[in-house]
Design an enzyme around this catalytic site. Structure first.
Site, mmCIF file in Angstrom:
data_model
loop_
_atom_site.group_PDB
_atom_site.id
_atom_site.type_symbol
_atom_site.label_atom_id
_atom_site.label_comp_id
_atom_site.label_asym_id
_atom_site.label_seq_id
_atom_site.Cartn_x
_atom_site.Cartn_y
_atom_site.Cartn_z
ATOM 1 N N TYR A 52 0.852 -1.204 0.000
ATOM 2 C CA TYR A 52 0.000 0.000 0.000
ATOM 3 C C TYR A 52 0.881 1.244 0.000
ATOM 4 O O TYR A 52 0.648 2.202 -0.736
ATOM 5 C CB TYR A 52 -0.913 -0.011 1.233
ATOM 6 C CG TYR A 52 -1.644 1.297 1.440
ATOM 7 C CD1 TYR A 52 -2.679 1.693 0.605
ATOM 8 C CD2 TYR A 52 -1.277 2.161 2.479
ATOM 9 C CE1 TYR A 52 -3.338 2.905 0.789
ATOM 10 C CE2 TYR A 52 -1.933 3.368 2.673
ATOM 11 C CZ TYR A 52 -2.956 3.735 1.830
ATOM 12 O OH TYR A 52 -3.597 4.931 2.013
ATOM 13 N N HIS B 216 0.220 13.377 -5.021
ATOM 14 C CA HIS B 216 -0.204 12.336 -4.076
ATOM 15 C C HIS B 216 0.763 11.141 -4.115
ATOM 16 O O HIS B 216 0.348 9.979 -4.074
ATOM 17 C CB HIS B 216 -1.635 11.893 -4.416
ATOM 18 C CG HIS B 216 -2.469 11.537 -3.216
ATOM 19 N ND1 HIS B 216 -3.445 12.354 -2.710
ATOM 20 C CD2 HIS B 216 -2.461 10.447 -2.414
ATOM 21 C CE1 HIS B 216 -4.005 11.767 -1.668
ATOM 22 N NE2 HIS B 216 -3.412 10.611 -1.462
ATOM 23 N N SER C 142 1.791 18.680 -5.285
ATOM 24 C CA SER C 142 1.762 17.250 -4.962
ATOM 25 C C SER C 142 1.000 16.491 -6.030
ATOM 26 O O SER C 142 -0.013 16.977 -6.536
ATOM 27 C CB SER C 142 1.066 17.065 -3.610
ATOM 28 O OG SER C 142 0.775 15.708 -3.368
ATOM 29 N N TYR D 76 -10.183 15.158 4.104
ATOM 30 C CA TYR D 76 -10.841 14.770 2.851
ATOM 31 C C TYR D 76 -12.261 15.289 2.943
ATOM 32 O O TYR D 76 -12.897 15.172 4.003
ATOM 33 C CB TYR D 76 -10.871 13.249 2.697
ATOM 34 C CG TYR D 76 -9.581 12.663 2.198
ATOM 35 C CD1 TYR D 76 -9.018 13.102 1.004
ATOM 36 C CD2 TYR D 76 -8.925 11.668 2.900
ATOM 37 C CE1 TYR D 76 -7.823 12.565 0.531
ATOM 38 C CE2 TYR D 76 -7.731 11.124 2.440
ATOM 39 C CZ TYR D 76 -7.190 11.578 1.248
ATOM 40 O OH TYR D 76 -6.019 11.053 0.784
ATOM 41 N N PRO E 183 0.447 13.582 5.556
ATOM 42 C CA PRO E 183 -0.650 12.703 5.944
ATOM 43 C C PRO E 183 -0.578 11.415 5.133
ATOM 44 O O PRO E 183 -0.483 11.458 3.910
ATOM 45 C CB PRO E 183 -1.893 13.511 5.551
ATOM 46 C CG PRO E 183 -1.433 14.470 4.492
ATOM 47 C CD PRO E 183 0.002 14.755 4.780
HETATM 48 C C1 GLV Z 1 -4.800 8.011 0.470
HETATM 49 O O1 GLV Z 1 -5.326 7.795 1.514
HETATM 50 C C2 GLV Z 1 -4.073 7.117 -0.379
HETATM 51 O O2 GLV Z 1 -4.232 5.901 -0.249
HETATM 52 O O3 GLV Z 1 -3.309 7.608 -1.227
#
Ligand code: GLV
Length: 388
Positions: free
Chosen positions: A25, A276, A274, A130, A78
């Site tokens: 993950y 992400h 970003s 979020y 985060p």
């Molecule tokens: C966010 O929570 C992700 O998984 O990128």
């Protein structure tokens, strides 16, 4: 105790000690992972200058991010499910950040709740939001962050729908993990992780389980995002949230100069360049390539921060020298956490600080705030020449 010299050492231990579904993950990008890869490889295209015969005594990495004093221009980003990388992960990471003197940002999708982190730390932390369809829940979440005395709200703008990370589907990612023959075989080899997990009560999404109804599978990130996140998020709603909050705001997920101008217009204390961590729009530019056009677009109106791709102090140095006021690390601290808990996060921060400090000195600079583009060699077409 293994000798840890770089973030990669922590990453190897993280992989060995943490269940596969949580390591994967952390270490995945969306679809082909092109953006995920380029986030790191593009940093390598920028070079640091080397200057000699200059006084390099009394150095300092201290600076400010959104008016807050920081020991170095690095905040903990985060990261969802951090409390699955190691029992009580968000609390441990927040404690390590506090000890080091850098901000910690708690994800909405954390395992430890806002209250859990507040009760176990004394420095104010930042809360990442979020935006959800359920306005009442959103309002309560903001009130909870205020009650916990969070000192900034980081509003994520690039994840109203989830980019597909293949491994999460293949591994059946959930928090807590569902017990299948495959996951049980994997967990059996991670007994230390499992023992610590058995000793904590924090094993679900602490900010949302029990606070929201109507979810088909409360253990699934995919269900939460598709059923609760608000796909209609727009600049008007961002303004409303900003008003509800009334404190410092960082707008996270900006990759386009036009969006950066909108963010500055709506008003915020910083924008966070970003993608992400390469987990959403695969094929998008790396954050470091997107930085320069965004700096030019906002022209000093707001602070510009950057995340995605930072794995070393040299990377931080490059981003800051280019013009970012601060940076965020996600995977770099999660590798530390998965490897060695709180001590591992402290180690990750120490590694990054040492790399930054020595490389800054070799640039001929004594203060991080004195670093500038003059300390870099940036390829001429680094931001790319694209047809409109
Ligand atoms: C966010 O929570 C992700 O998984 O990128």
């Amino acid at each position: 105790m293994p000798v840890i010299t770089c973030i990669d050492d922590l990453k190897r231990l993280h992989k060995r000690r943490t269940p596969k579904m949580f390591y994967d993950y952390c270490e995945s990008g969306s679809w082909t992972e092109q953006t995920f890869r380029e986030n790191t490889t593009d940093f390598q295209k920028i070079r640091l200058k080397q200057r000699v015969a200059v006084d390099m005594s009394d150095r300092s990495l201290e600076t400010e991010m959104i008016g807050q004093k920081v020991a170095m221009p690095v905040a903990l980003a985060p990261v969802g499910l951090t409390g699955m990388q190691h029992a009580d992960g968000e609390i441990l990471a927040a404690q390590a950040a506090e000890k080091f003197g850098v901000p910690f940002t708690l994800s909405t999708m954390s395992i430890c709740s806002i209250e859990d982190v507040a009760e176990n730390t004394s420095a104010p932390f930042w809360f990442q939001l979020y935006t959800m369809k359920d306005d009442d829940y959103l309002r309560r979440l903001i009130e909870r962050a205020k009650a916990a005395k969070c000192s900034a709200l980081v509003i994520t703008l690039d994840l109203q729908i989830l980019g597909q990370r293949h491994m999460d589907l293949k591994n059946g990612l959930s928090a807590p993990p569902k017990l299948t023959p495959k996951s049980m075989a994997d967990l059996a080899t991670r007994w230390s992780w499992g023992l610590k997990m058995l000793q904590t009560k924090r094993r679900g999404f602490g900010n949302i389980v029990g606070h929201v109804d109507g979810i088909t599978d409360p253990s699934s990130l995919m269900s939460w995002t598709s059923e609760q996140f608000d796909p209609r998020l727009d600049w008007k709603k961002i303004e409303q949230i900003k008003e509800m909050w009334g404190g410092k705001v960082i707008l996270k997920g900006i990759l386009d100069p036009e969006d950066a101008k909108m963010a500055a217009k709506v008003g915020c204390d910083a924008i966070l360049v970003s993608n992400h961590g390469g987990r959403q729009q695969d094929g998008a530019l790396s954050s470091i390539r997107a930085l320069d056009p965004i700096l030019q677009a906002v022209g000093g109106e707001v602070e510009v921060h950057l995340d995605s791709g930072i794995r070393s102090g040299q990377d931080v140095l490059k981003a800051v020298s280019m013009g970012a006021t601060g940076t965020f690390i996600g995977r770099a601290f999660v590798h530390g956490l998965g490897a060695m808990g709180r001590e591992g996060v402290e180690k990750a921060l120490e590694v990054i600080a040492k790399e930054m400090d020595i490389s800054m000195a070799l640039c001929g600079k004594r203060k991080i705030t004195d670093m500038s583009r003059d300390d870099l060699l940036i390829p001429e077409d680094f931001s790319g020449r694209w047809t409109a």
